[in-house]
Design an enzyme around this catalytic site. Structure first.
Site, PDB file in Angstrom:
ATOM      1  N   LYS A  62      34.469  43.707  31.279  1.00  0.00           N
ATOM      2  CA  LYS A  62      34.744  44.972  31.965  1.00  0.00           C
ATOM      3  C   LYS A  62      36.062  45.579  31.483  1.00  0.00           C
ATOM      4  O   LYS A  62      36.178  46.784  31.302  1.00  0.00           O
ATOM      5  CB  LYS A  62      34.758  44.744  33.479  1.00  0.00           C
ATOM      6  CG  LYS A  62      33.343  44.503  34.017  1.00  0.00           C
ATOM      7  CD  LYS A  62      33.314  44.147  35.482  1.00  0.00           C
ATOM      8  CE  LYS A  62      33.661  42.713  35.729  1.00  0.00           C
ATOM      9  NZ  LYS A  62      33.340  42.197  37.049  1.00  0.00           N
ATOM     10  N   HIS A  77      44.334  43.145  35.938  1.00  0.00           N
ATOM     11  CA  HIS A  77      43.192  42.678  36.728  1.00  0.00           C
ATOM     12  C   HIS A  77      43.595  41.423  37.490  1.00  0.00           C
ATOM     13  O   HIS A  77      44.291  40.566  36.963  1.00  0.00           O
ATOM     14  CB  HIS A  77      42.009  42.357  35.811  1.00  0.00           C
ATOM     15  CG  HIS A  77      40.803  41.908  36.586  1.00  0.00           C
ATOM     16  ND1 HIS A  77      39.925  42.801  37.162  1.00  0.00           N
ATOM     17  CD2 HIS A  77      40.360  40.680  36.919  1.00  0.00           C
ATOM     18  CE1 HIS A  77      38.989  42.126  37.797  1.00  0.00           C
ATOM     19  NE2 HIS A  77      39.220  40.838  37.668  1.00  0.00           N
ATOM     20  N   ASP A 126      26.706  42.776  33.398  1.00  0.00           N
ATOM     21  CA  ASP A 126      27.522  42.006  34.343  1.00  0.00           C
ATOM     22  C   ASP A 126      27.088  42.267  35.771  1.00  0.00           C
ATOM     23  O   ASP A 126      27.067  41.360  36.601  1.00  0.00           O
ATOM     24  CB  ASP A 126      29.015  42.339  34.177  1.00  0.00           C
ATOM     25  CG  ASP A 126      29.853  41.558  35.177  1.00  0.00           C
ATOM     26  OD1 ASP A 126      29.882  40.319  35.075  1.00  0.00           O
ATOM     27  OD2 ASP A 126      30.432  42.170  36.089  1.00  0.00           O
ATOM     28  N   SER A 129      32.778  37.727  32.410  1.00  0.00           N
ATOM     29  CA  SER A 129      32.523  38.806  33.361  1.00  0.00           C
ATOM     30  C   SER A 129      33.754  39.713  33.474  1.00  0.00           C
ATOM     31  O   SER A 129      33.660  40.942  33.366  1.00  0.00           O
ATOM     32  CB  SER A 129      32.173  38.188  34.716  1.00  0.00           C
ATOM     33  OG  SER A 129      32.240  39.122  35.748  1.00  0.00           O
ATOM     34  N   ARG A 146      24.189  35.452  39.935  1.00  0.00           N
ATOM     35  CA  ARG A 146      25.063  34.278  40.082  1.00  0.00           C
ATOM     36  C   ARG A 146      25.467  34.092  41.542  1.00  0.00           C
ATOM     37  O   ARG A 146      25.580  32.966  42.029  1.00  0.00           O
ATOM     38  CB  ARG A 146      26.313  34.442  39.205  1.00  0.00           C
ATOM     39  CG  ARG A 146      26.020  34.305  37.713  1.00  0.00           C
ATOM     40  CD  ARG A 146      27.214  34.779  36.887  1.00  0.00           C
ATOM     41  NE  ARG A 146      28.449  34.113  37.248  1.00  0.00           N
ATOM     42  CZ  ARG A 146      29.663  34.657  37.137  1.00  0.00           C
ATOM     43  NH1 ARG A 146      29.812  35.877  36.665  1.00  0.00           N
ATOM     44  NH2 ARG A 146      30.728  33.985  37.503  1.00  0.00           N
TER      45      ARG A 146
HETATM   46  N1  URA Z   1      35.427  38.537  39.183  1.00  0.00           N
HETATM   47  C1  URA Z   1      34.547  39.072  38.295  1.00  0.00           C
HETATM   48  O1  URA Z   1      34.645  40.252  37.952  1.00  0.00           O
HETATM   49  N2  URA Z   1      33.590  38.283  37.788  1.00  0.00           N
HETATM   50  C2  URA Z   1      33.450  36.975  38.109  1.00  0.00           C
HETATM   51  O2  URA Z   1      32.580  36.321  37.600  1.00  0.00           O
HETATM   52  C3  URA Z   1      34.363  36.438  39.048  1.00  0.00           C
HETATM   53  C4  URA Z   1      35.347  37.238  39.562  1.00  0.00           C
END
Ligand code: URA
Length: 433
Positions: free
Chosen positions: A190, A85, A164, A186, A171
Protein backbone atom coordinates in the site's frame (compact mmCIF):
# COMPACT_ATOMS: atom_id res chain seq x y z
CA UNK A 1 -3.62 -19.67 -16.07
CA UNK A 2 -0.44 -21.76 -16.30
CA UNK A 3 -0.25 -22.51 -12.57
CA UNK A 4 -2.38 -25.04 -10.69
CA UNK A 5 -3.21 -23.48 -7.29
CA UNK A 6 -3.51 -26.95 -5.68
CA UNK A 7 0.10 -27.69 -6.72
CA UNK A 8 1.32 -24.42 -5.22
CA UNK A 9 -0.50 -25.17 -1.95
CA UNK A 10 1.06 -28.63 -1.82
CA UNK A 11 4.54 -27.35 -2.62
CA UNK A 12 4.31 -24.57 -0.02
CA UNK A 13 2.98 -27.09 2.52
CA UNK A 14 6.12 -29.16 1.79
CA UNK A 15 8.34 -26.13 2.28
CA UNK A 16 9.32 -25.48 -1.36
CA UNK A 17 10.06 -22.01 -2.70
CA UNK A 18 7.85 -20.51 -5.43
CA UNK A 19 9.14 -18.49 -8.36
CA UNK A 20 8.14 -14.83 -8.69
CA UNK A 21 6.04 -15.73 -11.74
CA UNK A 22 4.08 -18.36 -9.81
CA UNK A 23 3.27 -15.95 -6.98
CA UNK A 24 2.36 -13.21 -9.41
CA UNK A 25 -0.04 -15.49 -11.30
CA UNK A 26 -1.63 -16.79 -8.11
CA UNK A 27 -2.30 -13.33 -6.68
CA UNK A 28 -3.45 -11.71 -9.92
CA UNK A 29 -5.77 -14.65 -10.71
CA UNK A 30 -7.18 -14.42 -7.16
CA UNK A 31 -7.86 -10.69 -7.64
CA UNK A 32 -9.77 -11.53 -10.84
CA UNK A 33 -11.84 -14.13 -8.91
CA UNK A 34 -10.26 -16.96 -10.90
CA UNK A 35 -8.92 -18.70 -7.78
CA UNK A 36 -11.42 -19.41 -4.98
CA UNK A 37 -11.03 -18.12 -1.42
CA UNK A 38 -10.57 -21.63 0.00
CA UNK A 39 -7.43 -22.26 -2.04
CA UNK A 40 -5.86 -18.93 -1.07
CA UNK A 41 -6.83 -19.57 2.56
CA UNK A 42 -5.07 -22.94 2.41
CA UNK A 43 -2.03 -21.32 0.78
CA UNK A 44 -1.91 -18.62 3.52
CA UNK A 45 -2.04 -21.33 6.17
CA UNK A 46 0.83 -23.18 4.45
CA UNK A 47 2.74 -19.87 4.51
CA UNK A 48 2.02 -19.63 8.24
CA UNK A 49 3.84 -22.93 8.79
CA UNK A 50 6.55 -22.74 6.12
CA UNK A 51 7.11 -19.00 5.66
CA UNK A 52 8.16 -17.06 2.58
CA UNK A 53 11.71 -16.21 1.52
CA UNK A 54 12.71 -12.56 0.98
CA UNK A 55 12.38 -13.03 -2.78
CA UNK A 56 8.94 -14.63 -2.42
CA UNK A 57 7.75 -11.84 -0.09
CA UNK A 58 8.93 -9.23 -2.58
CA UNK A 59 7.20 -11.08 -5.44
CA UNK A 60 3.98 -11.12 -3.40
CA UNK A 61 4.28 -7.39 -2.64
CA UNK A 62 5.00 -6.60 -6.27
CA UNK A 63 2.04 -8.69 -7.49
CA UNK A 64 -0.29 -6.96 -5.02
CA UNK A 65 0.88 -3.55 -6.27
CA UNK A 66 0.25 -4.66 -9.87
CA UNK A 67 -3.29 -5.81 -8.96
CA UNK A 68 -4.49 -2.19 -9.17
CA UNK A 69 -3.56 1.39 -9.98
CA UNK A 70 -0.54 3.15 -8.58
CA UNK A 71 0.00 6.79 -7.76
CA UNK A 72 3.14 8.79 -8.48
CA UNK A 73 2.73 11.54 -5.92
CA UNK A 74 6.37 12.58 -6.27
CA UNK A 75 5.95 13.31 -9.99
CA UNK A 76 2.58 15.04 -9.41
CA UNK A 77 4.07 17.35 -6.77
CA UNK A 78 7.60 17.62 -8.12
CA UNK A 79 8.83 16.84 -4.62
CA UNK A 80 10.30 13.92 -2.76
CA UNK A 81 7.40 12.28 -0.92
CA UNK A 82 7.74 10.86 2.58
CA UNK A 83 5.04 8.70 4.14
CA UNK A 84 4.55 7.13 7.56
CA UNK A 85 2.68 4.07 8.70
CA UNK A 86 1.90 2.48 12.02
CA UNK A 87 1.10 -1.18 12.47
CA UNK A 88 -1.67 -0.01 14.81
CA UNK A 89 -2.42 0.03 18.48
CA UNK A 90 -4.59 1.43 21.24
CA UNK A 91 -4.79 5.23 21.30
CA UNK A 92 -2.63 5.57 18.20
CA UNK A 93 -3.44 8.98 16.76
CA UNK A 94 0.13 9.70 15.67
CA UNK A 95 -0.54 10.63 12.02
CA UNK A 96 -3.07 13.28 13.06
CA UNK A 97 -0.40 15.14 15.04
CA UNK A 98 2.61 14.32 12.84
CA UNK A 99 0.93 15.45 9.59
CA UNK A 100 0.43 19.14 10.48
CA UNK A 101 3.85 19.43 12.15
CA UNK A 102 5.74 17.98 9.16
CA UNK A 103 3.64 19.97 6.68
CA UNK A 104 4.28 23.16 8.71
CA UNK A 105 8.01 22.48 8.23
CA UNK A 106 7.48 22.70 4.47
CA UNK A 107 7.31 19.01 3.58
CA UNK A 108 4.16 17.85 1.77
CA UNK A 109 2.13 15.16 3.57
CA UNK A 110 -0.28 12.99 1.61
CA UNK A 111 -1.51 10.00 3.50
CA UNK A 112 -3.92 7.26 2.66
CA UNK A 113 -5.25 5.63 5.80
CA UNK A 114 -7.49 2.79 6.81
CA UNK A 115 -10.42 2.24 9.11
CA UNK A 116 -10.15 0.28 12.30
CA UNK A 117 -11.42 -3.19 12.90
CA UNK A 118 -11.38 -4.72 16.35
CA UNK A 119 -9.70 -2.88 19.18
CA UNK A 120 -7.35 -0.73 17.07
CA UNK A 121 -9.26 2.28 15.75
CA UNK A 122 -8.37 3.64 12.34
CA UNK A 123 -7.21 7.16 11.53
CA UNK A 124 -10.22 7.70 9.22
CA UNK A 125 -12.69 6.92 11.99
CA UNK A 126 -10.94 9.40 14.25
CA UNK A 127 -10.97 12.12 11.59
CA UNK A 128 -14.66 11.54 10.94
CA UNK A 129 -15.42 12.56 14.52
CA UNK A 130 -14.56 16.13 13.39
CA UNK A 131 -17.88 17.68 12.28
CA UNK A 132 -18.00 17.92 8.47
CA UNK A 133 -14.64 16.23 7.80
CA UNK A 134 -14.57 14.40 4.45
CA UNK A 135 -12.21 11.45 4.08
CA UNK A 136 -13.32 10.52 0.56
CA UNK A 137 -11.48 12.73 -1.92
CA UNK A 138 -10.86 11.93 -5.57
CA UNK A 139 -7.21 11.38 -6.49
CA UNK A 140 -7.20 14.80 -8.21
CA UNK A 141 -8.63 16.50 -5.11
CA UNK A 142 -6.08 14.66 -2.95
CA UNK A 143 -3.13 15.82 -5.06
CA UNK A 144 -4.44 19.42 -5.40
CA UNK A 145 -4.99 19.71 -1.67
CA UNK A 146 -1.45 18.55 -0.89
CA UNK A 147 -0.14 21.08 -3.39
CA UNK A 148 -2.34 23.99 -2.23
CA UNK A 149 -2.64 23.38 1.52
CA UNK A 150 0.39 21.21 2.27
CA UNK A 151 -1.35 18.10 3.47
CA UNK A 152 -4.25 15.67 3.09
CA UNK A 153 -5.28 12.46 4.84
CA UNK A 154 -7.85 10.41 2.96
CA UNK A 155 -9.31 6.93 2.72
CA UNK A 156 -7.41 4.54 0.55
CA UNK A 157 -8.70 4.49 -3.02
CA UNK A 158 -10.44 1.22 -3.88
CA UNK A 159 -8.29 1.02 -7.02
CA UNK A 160 -5.06 0.89 -5.03
CA UNK A 161 -3.89 -2.66 -4.17
CA UNK A 162 -7.29 -4.40 -4.53
CA UNK A 163 -5.52 -7.73 -3.93
CA UNK A 164 -4.72 -6.65 -0.37
CA UNK A 165 -8.31 -5.68 0.34
CA UNK A 166 -9.47 -9.16 -0.71
CA UNK A 167 -6.62 -11.02 0.89
CA UNK A 168 -6.83 -9.13 4.18
CA UNK A 169 -10.58 -9.79 4.51
CA UNK A 170 -9.90 -13.50 3.92
CA UNK A 171 -6.97 -13.60 6.37
CA UNK A 172 -9.13 -11.88 8.98
CA UNK A 173 -11.51 -14.87 9.10
CA UNK A 174 -9.02 -17.72 8.55
CA UNK A 175 -6.54 -17.08 11.41
CA UNK A 176 -3.88 -15.96 8.95
CA UNK A 177 -3.46 -12.29 9.87
CA UNK A 178 -0.47 -12.60 12.19
CA UNK A 179 2.00 -13.98 9.65
CA UNK A 180 5.04 -11.73 9.30
CA UNK A 181 5.63 -11.91 5.49
CA UNK A 182 1.90 -11.41 4.85
CA UNK A 183 1.76 -8.37 7.17
CA UNK A 184 4.96 -6.95 5.66
CA UNK A 185 3.72 -7.32 2.08
CA UNK A 186 0.25 -6.00 2.97
CA UNK A 187 1.62 -2.83 4.54
CA UNK A 188 4.44 -2.20 2.08
CA UNK A 189 2.33 -2.83 -1.05
CA UNK A 190 0.00 0.00 0.00
CA UNK A 191 2.83 2.39 0.84
CA UNK A 192 4.76 1.63 -2.37
CA UNK A 193 1.63 1.86 -4.55
CA UNK A 194 0.85 5.29 -3.07
CA UNK A 195 4.20 6.52 -4.40
CA UNK A 196 6.27 7.25 -1.30
CA UNK A 197 10.00 7.71 -1.90
CA UNK A 198 10.72 7.18 1.79
CA UNK A 199 8.70 5.58 4.56
CA UNK A 200 8.86 5.90 8.33
CA UNK A 201 7.33 2.78 9.87
CA UNK A 202 6.14 2.63 13.44
CA UNK A 203 6.05 -1.02 14.48
CA UNK A 204 4.07 -1.37 17.69
CA UNK A 205 5.23 -3.93 20.24
CA UNK A 206 3.31 -5.39 23.16
CA UNK A 207 0.00 -6.50 24.55
CA UNK A 208 -2.09 -4.12 22.37
CA UNK A 209 -0.22 -4.80 19.10
CA UNK A 210 0.08 -7.58 16.49
CA UNK A 211 3.70 -8.08 17.52
CA UNK A 212 3.81 -9.11 21.16
CA UNK A 213 7.61 -9.25 21.59
CA UNK A 214 10.52 -7.07 20.55
CA UNK A 215 12.06 -10.05 18.73
CA UNK A 216 8.95 -10.56 16.56
CA UNK A 217 8.69 -6.82 15.93
CA UNK A 218 12.33 -6.76 14.80
CA UNK A 219 11.68 -9.59 12.34
CA UNK A 220 8.69 -7.71 10.88
CA UNK A 221 10.71 -4.47 10.74
CA UNK A 222 13.58 -6.19 8.94
CA UNK A 223 11.24 -7.72 6.37
CA UNK A 224 9.57 -4.37 5.66
CA UNK A 225 12.98 -2.71 5.41
CA UNK A 226 14.08 -5.40 2.96
CA UNK A 227 10.95 -4.89 0.82
CA UNK A 228 11.55 -1.12 0.78
CA UNK A 229 15.17 -1.56 -0.22
CA UNK A 230 14.32 -4.06 -2.97
CA UNK A 231 11.88 -1.44 -4.30
CA UNK A 232 14.57 1.27 -4.13
CA UNK A 233 12.96 3.29 -1.30
CA UNK A 234 14.35 4.57 1.99
CA UNK A 235 12.79 2.98 5.05
CA UNK A 236 13.31 3.27 8.79
CA UNK A 237 11.36 1.35 11.45
CA UNK A 238 10.73 2.71 14.91
CA UNK A 239 9.84 -0.07 17.33
CA UNK A 240 7.57 1.51 19.93
CA UNK A 241 5.82 0.45 23.10
CA UNK A 242 2.21 -0.75 22.86
CA UNK A 243 2.07 -2.56 26.18
CA UNK A 244 0.01 0.35 27.47
CA UNK A 245 -2.17 2.77 25.44
CA UNK A 246 -0.37 5.58 23.64
CA UNK A 247 -0.98 8.91 25.38
CA UNK A 248 -4.09 9.15 27.54
CA UNK A 249 -6.98 9.20 25.09
CA UNK A 250 -8.60 6.13 23.56
CA UNK A 251 -11.71 6.90 21.50
CA UNK A 252 -12.22 8.92 18.37
CA UNK A 253 -13.08 12.53 19.35
CA UNK A 254 -11.02 12.20 22.54
CA UNK A 255 -8.01 11.25 20.41
CA UNK A 256 -8.52 14.19 18.02
CA UNK A 257 -8.50 16.53 21.03
CA UNK A 258 -5.28 14.92 22.31
CA UNK A 259 -3.63 15.06 18.88
CA UNK A 260 -4.43 18.80 18.68
CA UNK A 261 -3.13 19.36 22.22
CA UNK A 262 0.10 17.71 21.08
CA UNK A 263 0.30 19.88 17.96
CA UNK A 264 0.00 22.78 20.44
CA UNK A 265 2.83 21.43 22.63
CA UNK A 266 0.50 20.35 25.42
CA UNK A 267 0.21 16.61 24.80
CA UNK A 268 1.14 13.73 27.10
CA UNK A 269 4.86 12.96 27.40
CA UNK A 270 5.00 9.53 25.71
CA UNK A 271 2.87 10.60 22.77
CA UNK A 272 4.77 13.87 22.30
CA UNK A 273 8.04 11.95 22.30
CA UNK A 274 6.83 9.56 19.60
CA UNK A 275 5.35 12.36 17.48
CA UNK A 276 8.57 14.40 17.57
CA UNK A 277 10.64 11.32 16.74
CA UNK A 278 8.46 10.39 13.78
CA UNK A 279 8.49 14.02 12.54
CA UNK A 280 12.29 14.19 12.85
CA UNK A 281 12.72 10.98 10.84
CA UNK A 282 10.29 12.15 8.15
CA UNK A 283 12.04 15.52 7.83
CA UNK A 284 15.42 13.77 7.64
CA UNK A 285 14.09 11.68 4.72
CA UNK A 286 12.63 14.73 2.96
CA UNK A 287 14.22 17.04 0.40
CA UNK A 288 14.93 19.69 3.08
CA UNK A 289 18.46 18.31 3.46
CA UNK A 290 18.41 18.10 7.28
CA UNK A 291 19.52 15.34 9.63
CA UNK A 292 17.39 13.77 12.38
CA UNK A 293 18.60 16.20 15.08
CA UNK A 294 17.82 19.24 12.92
CA UNK A 295 14.50 17.64 11.94
CA UNK A 296 13.57 17.40 15.60
CA UNK A 297 14.55 21.03 16.21
CA UNK A 298 12.38 22.16 13.30
CA UNK A 299 9.44 20.02 14.40
CA UNK A 300 9.63 21.49 17.91
CA UNK A 301 9.85 25.00 16.48
CA UNK A 302 6.70 24.43 14.37
CA UNK A 303 4.88 23.37 17.54
CA UNK A 304 6.16 26.30 19.62
CA UNK A 305 5.59 29.09 17.06
CA UNK A 306 2.01 27.99 16.29
CA UNK A 307 2.67 27.16 12.61
CA UNK A 308 1.74 23.50 13.21
CA UNK A 309 -1.57 24.61 14.76
CA UNK A 310 -2.25 26.92 11.81
CA UNK A 311 -1.53 24.01 9.44
CA UNK A 312 -3.94 21.76 11.39
CA UNK A 313 -6.70 24.36 10.96
CA UNK A 314 -6.03 24.85 7.23
CA UNK A 315 -5.94 21.11 6.62
CA UNK A 316 -9.15 20.34 8.52
CA UNK A 317 -11.01 23.23 6.83
CA UNK A 318 -9.76 22.10 3.41
CA UNK A 319 -11.42 18.73 4.00
CA UNK A 320 -14.69 20.38 5.08
CA UNK A 321 -14.19 19.99 8.84
CA UNK A 322 -14.52 22.44 11.72
CA UNK A 323 -11.11 22.64 13.43
CA UNK A 324 -12.51 24.13 16.66
CA UNK A 325 -12.06 21.40 19.32
CA UNK A 326 -15.13 22.75 21.15
CA UNK A 327 -17.20 21.43 18.24
CA UNK A 328 -16.09 17.81 18.75
CA UNK A 329 -18.84 15.55 20.08
CA UNK A 330 -18.90 14.92 23.82
CA UNK A 331 -20.31 11.89 25.59
CA UNK A 332 -23.25 12.57 27.96
CA UNK A 333 -21.96 10.31 30.77
CA UNK A 334 -18.53 10.72 32.37
CA UNK A 335 -17.42 8.60 35.28
CA UNK A 336 -14.09 8.51 37.06
CA UNK A 337 -12.32 5.21 37.74
CA UNK A 338 -10.93 5.45 41.30
CA UNK A 339 -7.69 3.76 42.37
CA UNK A 340 -8.61 0.85 44.66
CA UNK A 341 -5.47 1.28 46.83
CA UNK A 342 -2.29 3.29 47.33
CA UNK A 343 0.63 2.16 45.19
CA UNK A 344 2.24 2.50 41.81
CA UNK A 345 0.82 1.49 38.42
CA UNK A 346 2.88 -1.54 37.42
CA UNK A 347 0.91 -2.33 34.27
CA UNK A 348 -1.92 -0.87 32.23
CA UNK A 349 -2.98 -3.52 29.75
CA UNK A 350 -3.44 -1.88 26.35
CA UNK A 351 -5.63 -4.64 24.96
CA UNK A 352 -8.03 -4.47 27.92
CA UNK A 353 -8.33 -0.68 27.53
CA UNK A 354 -8.92 -1.16 23.81
CA UNK A 355 -11.66 -3.68 24.51
CA UNK A 356 -13.27 -1.37 27.08
CA UNK A 357 -13.37 1.42 24.46
CA UNK A 358 -14.75 -1.04 21.90
CA UNK A 359 -17.55 -2.06 24.28
CA UNK A 360 -18.40 1.61 24.81
CA UNK A 361 -18.90 1.91 21.04
CA UNK A 362 -15.59 3.54 20.02
CA UNK A 363 -14.67 0.70 17.62
CA UNK A 364 -16.34 -1.91 15.49
CA UNK A 365 -16.70 -5.64 15.93
CA UNK A 366 -17.74 -6.20 12.31
CA UNK A 367 -16.95 -3.98 9.40
CA UNK A 368 -20.54 -2.70 9.17
CA UNK A 369 -20.81 -1.57 12.82
CA UNK A 370 -21.39 2.16 13.40
CA UNK A 371 -18.92 3.99 15.60
CA UNK A 372 -19.89 6.39 18.40
CA UNK A 373 -17.36 9.22 17.97
CA UNK A 374 -17.84 10.71 21.45
CA UNK A 375 -17.18 7.72 23.68
CA UNK A 376 -13.90 6.34 25.01
CA UNK A 377 -11.49 6.46 27.89
CA UNK A 378 -8.93 8.90 29.26
CA UNK A 379 -6.16 7.07 31.13
CA UNK A 380 -4.73 9.65 33.53
CA UNK A 381 -2.44 7.21 35.39
CA UNK A 382 0.13 5.31 33.31
CA UNK A 383 2.83 2.79 34.09
CA UNK A 384 5.15 4.03 36.83
CA UNK A 385 2.74 6.65 38.22
CA UNK A 386 2.20 6.68 41.99
CA UNK A 387 -1.45 6.81 43.03
CA UNK A 388 -3.41 7.13 46.28
CA UNK A 389 -6.58 5.16 46.94
CA UNK A 390 -9.50 7.09 45.43
CA UNK A 391 -7.37 9.06 42.92
CA UNK A 392 -8.75 9.14 39.40
CA UNK A 393 -6.94 6.45 37.44
CA UNK A 394 -9.02 7.08 34.35
CA UNK A 395 -12.26 8.62 33.13
CA UNK A 396 -14.90 6.79 31.13
CA UNK A 397 -16.87 8.75 28.48
CA UNK A 398 -20.03 6.81 27.69
CA UNK A 399 -23.39 7.04 25.96
CA UNK A 400 -25.33 5.70 28.99
CA UNK A 401 -24.90 4.62 32.61
CA UNK A 402 -24.90 0.89 31.99
CA UNK A 403 -22.13 0.93 29.35
CA UNK A 404 -20.18 3.32 31.61
CA UNK A 405 -20.45 0.89 34.55
CA UNK A 406 -19.17 -1.98 32.37
CA UNK A 407 -16.19 0.11 31.23
CA UNK A 408 -15.30 1.13 34.80
CA UNK A 409 -15.18 -2.52 35.77
CA UNK A 410 -13.06 -3.40 32.73
CA UNK A 411 -10.63 -0.59 33.50
CA UNK A 412 -10.22 -1.67 37.10
CA UNK A 413 -9.12 -5.02 35.62
CA UNK A 414 -6.81 -3.31 33.10
CA UNK A 415 -4.82 -1.52 35.83
CA UNK A 416 -2.32 -3.43 37.97
CA UNK A 417 -1.26 -1.55 41.08
CA UNK A 418 1.66 -2.78 43.17
CA UNK A 419 4.20 -1.55 45.67
CA UNK A 420 7.34 -1.52 43.55
CA UNK A 421 7.77 0.79 40.56
CA UNK A 422 8.34 -1.13 37.29
CA UNK A 423 11.60 -0.59 35.38
CA UNK A 424 11.49 2.61 33.32
CA UNK A 425 10.74 2.03 29.67
CA UNK A 426 10.57 4.85 27.13
CA UNK A 427 8.20 4.87 24.18
CA UNK A 428 10.98 4.20 21.64
CA UNK A 429 12.30 0.66 22.14
CA UNK A 430 14.58 0.35 19.12
CA UNK A 431 15.23 1.63 15.63
CA UNK A 432 15.79 -0.69 12.65
CA UNK A 433 17.28 0.75 9.47
N1 URA B 1 -1.93 -3.82 8.70
C1 URA B 1 -2.06 -4.05 7.36
O1 URA B 1 -2.25 -3.12 6.58
N2 URA B 1 -1.96 -5.31 6.92
C2 URA B 1 -1.73 -6.37 7.73
O2 URA B 1 -1.62 -7.47 7.26
C3 URA B 1 -1.61 -6.11 9.12
C4 URA B 1 -1.71 -4.83 9.57
Amino acid sequence: MTIRPADLIERKRNGDEHSAEEISELILAYTRDEVPDYQIAAWCMAVYFKGLSGAETFALTDAMIRSGETLDLGAALGRRVVDKHSTGGVGDKTSIAVGPIVAACGVPVGKMSGRGLGHTGGTLDKLESIPGFRVELTTDEFVSQIRDVGMAIVGQSADLVPADKKLYALRDVTATVDIVPLIASSIMSKKLAAGADAIVLDVKVGDGAFMKTLEDARILAEQMLDLGQRAGRDVVCLLTDMDQPLGRAVGNALEIREALDTVDGEGPGDFTELVLDACARMLAFSDLGVDVAEGRTRAKAAVCDGSAHAMYERWVRAQGGDPDPAMLPRAPVRIAVPAPRDGVVTRLHALAVGHAALELGAGRRTKDDAIDPAVGVLCFAKRGDAVLAGDDLAEVHARDDSSAAGAVEALLEAYEIGDVAPPERGILLDVVG
